[in-house]
Design a protein around this motif. Sequence first.
Motif, PDB file in Angstrom:
ATOM      1  N   UNK A 169      24.196  32.915  47.296  1.00 47.14           N
ATOM      2  CA  UNK A 169      25.062  31.919  46.663  1.00 47.14           C
ATOM      3  C   UNK A 169      26.522  32.182  46.999  1.00 47.14           C
ATOM      4  N   UNK A 170      26.976  33.407  46.779  1.00 45.41           N
ATOM      5  CA  UNK A 170      28.395  33.729  46.984  1.00 45.41           C
ATOM      6  C   UNK A 170      28.699  34.172  48.402  1.00 45.41           C
ATOM      7  N   UNK A 180      34.117  42.529  41.781  1.00 47.86           N
ATOM      8  CA  UNK A 180      34.144  41.363  40.902  1.00 47.86           C
ATOM      9  C   UNK A 180      33.278  41.573  39.666  1.00 47.86           C
ATOM     10  N   UNK A 181      32.189  42.296  39.820  1.00 52.24           N
ATOM     11  CA  UNK A 181      31.342  42.583  38.663  1.00 52.24           C
ATOM     12  C   UNK A 181      32.134  43.309  37.588  1.00 52.24           C
ATOM     13  N   UNK A 182      32.919  44.288  37.998  1.00 55.53           N
ATOM     14  CA  UNK A 182      33.730  45.041  37.035  1.00 55.53           C
ATOM     15  C   UNK A 182      34.782  44.165  36.379  1.00 55.53           C
ATOM     16  N   UNK A 183      35.310  43.197  37.128  1.00 60.46           N
ATOM     17  CA  UNK A 183      36.362  42.327  36.601  1.00 60.46           C
ATOM     18  C   UNK A 183      35.814  41.234  35.697  1.00 60.46           C
ATOM     19  N   UNK A 184      34.544  40.863  35.890  1.00 63.37           N
ATOM     20  CA  UNK A 184      34.010  39.663  35.254  1.00 63.37           C
ATOM     21  C   UNK A 184      32.807  39.958  34.363  1.00 63.37           C
ATOM     22  N   UNK A 185      32.921  41.004  33.569  1.00 61.13           N
ATOM     23  CA  UNK A 185      31.953  41.221  32.509  1.00 61.13           C
ATOM     24  C   UNK A 185      30.790  42.129  32.834  1.00 61.13           C
ATOM     25  N   UNK A 186      30.692  42.632  34.072  1.00 61.64           N
ATOM     26  CA  UNK A 186      29.610  43.535  34.425  1.00 61.64           C
ATOM     27  C   UNK A 186      29.946  44.978  34.089  1.00 61.64           C
ATOM     28  N   UNK A 187      28.998  45.860  34.350  1.00 64.90           N
ATOM     29  CA  UNK A 187      29.215  47.285  34.084  1.00 64.90           C
ATOM     30  C   UNK A 187      28.671  48.115  35.246  1.00 64.90           C
ATOM     31  N   UNK A 247      35.414  28.154  40.364  1.00 61.05           N
ATOM     32  CA  UNK A 247      35.150  29.042  41.501  1.00 61.05           C
ATOM     33  C   UNK A 247      34.943  30.489  41.076  1.00 61.05           C
ATOM     34  N   UNK A 248      35.444  30.857  39.894  1.00 56.22           N
ATOM     35  CA  UNK A 248      35.244  32.225  39.420  1.00 56.22           C
ATOM     36  C   UNK A 248      33.818  32.471  38.923  1.00 56.22           C
ATOM     37  N   UNK A 249      32.981  31.424  38.900  1.00 52.05           N
ATOM     38  CA  UNK A 249      31.597  31.586  38.474  1.00 52.05           C
ATOM     39  C   UNK A 249      30.637  31.821  39.639  1.00 52.05           C
ATOM     40  N   UNK A 250      31.100  31.632  40.881  1.00 55.00           N
ATOM     41  CA  UNK A 250      30.202  31.824  42.018  1.00 55.00           C
ATOM     42  C   UNK A 250      29.591  33.227  41.983  1.00 55.00           C
ATOM     43  N   UNK A 251      30.419  34.209  41.687  1.00 53.56           N
ATOM     44  CA  UNK A 251      29.926  35.563  41.442  1.00 53.56           C
ATOM     45  C   UNK A 251      30.684  36.135  40.257  1.00 53.56           C
ATOM     46  N   UNK A 274      25.587  24.492  45.217  1.00 50.77           N
ATOM     47  CA  UNK A 274      26.437  25.209  44.263  1.00 50.77           C
ATOM     48  C   UNK A 274      27.873  24.744  44.501  1.00 50.77           C
ATOM     49  N   UNK A 275      28.399  24.044  43.520  1.00 53.07           N
ATOM     50  CA  UNK A 275      29.684  23.366  43.686  1.00 53.07           C
ATOM     51  C   UNK A 275      30.696  23.990  42.737  1.00 53.07           C
ATOM     52  N   UNK A 276      31.857  24.350  43.288  1.00 50.75           N
ATOM     53  CA  UNK A 276      32.837  25.096  42.491  1.00 50.75           C
ATOM     54  C   UNK A 276      34.223  24.469  42.584  1.00 50.75           C
ATOM     55  N   UNK A 277      34.836  24.326  41.425  1.00 47.91           N
ATOM     56  CA  UNK A 277      36.188  23.770  41.325  1.00 47.91           C
ATOM     57  C   UNK A 277      37.220  24.878  41.436  1.00 47.91           C
ATOM     58  N   UNK A 278      38.391  24.534  41.958  1.00 51.97           N
ATOM     59  CA  UNK A 278      39.467  25.505  42.115  1.00 51.97           C
ATOM     60  C   UNK A 278      40.093  25.897  40.787  1.00 51.97           C
ATOM     61  N   UNK A 279      40.996  26.864  40.887  1.00 56.84           N
ATOM     62  CA  UNK A 279      41.681  27.391  39.710  1.00 56.84           C
ATOM     63  C   UNK A 279      43.035  26.695  39.522  1.00 56.84           C
ATOM     64  N   UNK A 280      43.410  26.514  38.274  1.00 57.42           N
ATOM     65  CA  UNK A 280      44.709  25.928  37.947  1.00 57.42           C
ATOM     66  C   UNK A 280      45.637  27.046  37.480  1.00 57.42           C
ATOM     67  N   UNK A 281      46.826  27.086  38.051  1.00 63.81           N
ATOM     68  CA  UNK A 281      47.771  28.140  37.724  1.00 63.81           C
ATOM     69  C   UNK A 281      48.949  27.630  36.912  1.00 63.81           C
ATOM     70  N   UNK A 282      49.681  28.567  36.358  1.00 62.47           N
ATOM     71  CA  UNK A 282      50.919  28.280  35.632  1.00 62.47           C
ATOM     72  C   UNK A 282      51.840  29.462  35.857  1.00 62.47           C
ATOM     73  N   UNK A 283      53.066  29.172  36.298  1.00 61.63           N
ATOM     74  CA  UNK A 283      54.052  30.225  36.543  1.00 61.63           C
ATOM     75  C   UNK A 283      53.533  31.273  37.518  1.00 61.63           C
ATOM     76  N   UNK A 284      52.836  30.806  38.550  1.00 65.87           N
ATOM     77  CA  UNK A 284      52.427  31.699  39.616  1.00 65.87           C
ATOM     78  C   UNK A 284      51.173  32.496  39.374  1.00 65.87           C
ATOM     79  N   UNK A 285      50.455  32.254  38.294  1.00 68.63           N
ATOM     80  CA  UNK A 285      49.233  33.003  38.002  1.00 68.63           C
ATOM     81  C   UNK A 285      48.139  32.045  37.565  1.00 68.63           C
ATOM     82  N   UNK A 286      46.882  32.439  37.811  1.00 73.19           N
ATOM     83  CA  UNK A 286      45.746  31.652  37.355  1.00 73.19           C
ATOM     84  C   UNK A 286      45.846  31.441  35.856  1.00 73.19           C
ATOM     85  N   UNK A 287      45.613  30.207  35.413  1.00 76.08           N
ATOM     86  CA  UNK A 287      45.618  29.910  33.991  1.00 76.08           C
ATOM     87  C   UNK A 287      44.357  30.491  33.364  1.00 76.08           C
ATOM     88  N   UNK A 288      44.499  31.424  32.431  1.00 73.52           N
ATOM     89  CA  UNK A 288      43.336  32.065  31.835  1.00 73.52           C
ATOM     90  C   UNK A 288      43.643  32.512  30.422  1.00 73.52           C
TER      91      UNK A 288
END
Length: 409
Positions: A169-170, A180-187, A247-251, A274-288
């Motif tokens: 997929x990714x 990415x696993x460490x960054x996105x909820x994995x161990x 797009x952050x859900x691909x992996x 598998x279709x992924x939308x881009x990220x929206x930012x604010x002030x130079x960083x991903x909005x999160x």
Amino acid sequence: MHAWPASEVPALPGKGRDLRIHDTATGGLVTLDPGPVARIYVCGITPYDATHMGHAATYNAFDLVQRVWLDTKRQVHYVQNVTDVDDPLLERAIRDGKDWVELAEGETALFREDMTALRLLPPQHYIGAVEAIPGIVPLVERLRDMGAAYELEGDVYFSVESDPHFGEVSGLDAAAMKLLSAERGGDPERPGKKDPLDPMLWMAAREGEPSWDGASLGRGRPGWHIECVAIALDHLGMGFDVQGGGSDLAFPHHEMGASHAQALTGEHPFAKAYVHAGMVGLDGAKMSKSKGNLVFVSKLRRDGTDPAAIRLALLANHYRSDWEWTGGVLTEAEERLGRWRAAVSRPDGPSADALVEEIREALADDLDSPAALAAVDRWAARQAAEGGTDEGAPGVVSRAVDALLGVAL
């Protein structure tokens, strides 16, 4: 769990085009041919903050997918989940001194209000993780019993080596996946795992955290990925047409979910695209949520912003692009909305038949909404400069913009 009310989609003369869309798994455009009923699963929110512009951009993209399919005279079977129990939700509830159930219900209700205001078409099935637990437990047990999962200190992990298609997929290598696993909820660093990438299927009950009866698994709660798999298999089955999300859900999310389903069923693929939308930012960083740099749809609405202008601001950017939210983006959208409404308010105008086909062609070409907006801009400019004699044209434009772009003029 109930979704939100559906806005009426006007029927247009003729028939739309089949959708060509970018598939993350193949890295290129694929033409989707769903048959009479198109099936789509879009990963929903974790309701501890809703709805920021990143959310809105993602769900707007998959609303366009539905509208293109509806214009081809197909039915659409759309499923979306709500991850209404997860670590971020529990952490936010503790931080804010709220009951986690109350927090989840409140933010989910706000999300529904935002989706209604933006006129995004609702899913036929809107399913919370908690209500899906009775269907999740048997899947985890089956994976364990077939040797595709194992226990570690009471927790149950999926073995990625059990799926020969893992990684398709990714398209990432093991090093990138581990990061990415460490960054996105994995161990990935947890001792005792067979593979650092193995994701958790069932978390044994922790003190002070909610848990449910897991039959032979013991009390606990489900992992993130198996939640969506259980819901998708129950309502759509294998080989549905589109799995969607940011797009952050691909992996790891979509990668792991595909492997869970493929190991369970012995079939491939889980989804055709598998279709992924881009990220929206604010002030130079991903909005999160973690960064706290969020622009909320509800706040804009409370400040008097027309939801149609918010939607036009989203449509001005191609769904796969990463882009930056600014006040200028919204101002441009408000000005565009004003021009379009002025154009369709006149009793006649230039013929709009070609415009409808231009919008259809643009959206069928990987949801090229900026090209669709440009086509409407050109018609509105001709209307303002020259007018026309076609008494039906303003109504045709209004209905086409509503049906295909979801913007009410």
